[in-house]
Design a protein around this motif. Structure first.
Motif: not given
Length: 327
Positions: A90-103, A143-145, A162-167
């Motif tokens: 979940a942490e790894q993919f949350a970082i990826l999503e933050a770097l490339h939102p919606g992709r 749940a984490l995502l 900490p603060v997700a804008e998208s998943f």
């Protein structure tokens, strides 16, 4: 004729006389081509301790591919969850999503994707135990995502970021009815691995998926995708020649004598009954086969796999199919 979207699966295959770095550069080149041609997604697989596969850490490779493409969705096909702790995934993919939102897509599989000794080395525990824990671990990842339907249980106090804008978009992968039923129960999109399970129960799996589907906020209706192995060339004979390495790979897997991908000219003296690429021919022949597969399965998307010696062969295949498909 309006056709379903096409996507691409890649393993960063290592060929004779070349390095892992060459394989990874080839994957990025293929991803760029897929992006330019209008393919919807580009997924990388997870395999370990295999001489022919450099795609061992999907999140690392996804980060590089996403950074070097523009609009195509990038993800895992898949992350083999028994090999990893859910919080780490979940942490790894949350970082990826933050770097490339919606992709970013997180495709999850239940099989370790390797031998038992390697699976144990990855987690330090029995792979049997982690497979048995799969349903709970999958729910934890969801749940984490940000999936509010899932009772977080022991992970309630944890945050993947900490603060997700998208998943990321979470997919269930499988080559059996098990994965289809899990995807249906959780309202997830489902990708059936038809590219290596051609004679399997794809029809039964997709029937169970649709019949048991529980709507979710993100997916109010079932969304099935199937994968297929393809090679397109100028002539049928050329495509069959280029498909030789895929038959060698099947033979290697059956005999346990694994090695790098051989050149087509070295793919000789093979058992003619060995399966290889499912759809190998001209672009028109391949598209006709894919059209029939979509009609049979009702798939809403098709993911193109393929074992070839040269990344340029895959790029050429994707270009030919994109034109014939009407991307």
């Amino acid at each position: 004729m309006e056709r379903v979207p096409l996507s691409v699966l890649d393993l960063a295959t290592v060929r004779e006389g070349h390095s892992s770095a060459d394989a990874l550069r080839g994957t990025i080149a293929i991803a760029r081509t897929a992006d330019e041609l209008g393919y919807r997604r580009f997924w990388v697989a997870e395999h370990h301790n295999m001489p022919a596969v450099a795609s061992t850490a999907p999140p690392v490779l996804i980060a590089s591919v996403a950074a070097q493409t523009r609009t195509i969705r990038v993800g895992s096909g898949g992350v083999m969850l028994p090999n990893h702790m859910p919080f780490a995934v979940a942490e790894q993919f949350a970082i990826l999503e933050a770097l490339h939102p919606g992709r970013i897509d997180l495709g999850i599989g239940r099989a370790p994707g390797t031998d038992q000794a390697t699976a144990a080395a990855l987690r330090g525990v029995s792979p049997y135990l982690t497979v048995e824990q799969f349903p709970d671990h999958l729910r934890a990842v969801l749940a984490l995502l940000g999936d509010d339907r899932i009772d977080p249980g022991p992970v309630a106090r944890l945050r993947a970021t900490p603060v997700a804008e998208s998943f990321p978009e979470v997919w269930m992968l499988g080559s059996s009815t098990y994965g289809a039923q899990v995807a249906a129960a959780l309202g997830l999109p489902f990708c059936y691995a038809y590219h290596f399970a051609m004679g399997s129960d794809v029809d039964a799996a997709l029937h169970l998926y649709r019949a048991g589907f529980q709507p979710s906020e993100r997916f109010p209706e079932p969304y099935p995708m199937v994968s297929a192995s393809v090679i397109a060339a100028e002539t049928t004979a050329e495509a069959q020649f280029l498909a030789g390495p895929s038959r060698v790979m099947v033979q290697s897997l059956r005999t346990g004598r694994l090695g790098p991908i051989v050149a087509p000219e070295n793919a000789t003296d093979l058992d003619p009954s060995l399966p290889g690429t499912q759809y190998a021919g001209t672009a028109e022949e391949v598209v006709a086969g894919l059209d029939a597969l979509v009609e049979r399965t009702g798939a809403r998307e098709v993911m193109l796999a393929g074992t070839v010696y040269d990344p340029a062969t895959r790029q050429d295949t994707l270009a030919r199919i994109a034109k014939a498909w009407g991307l």
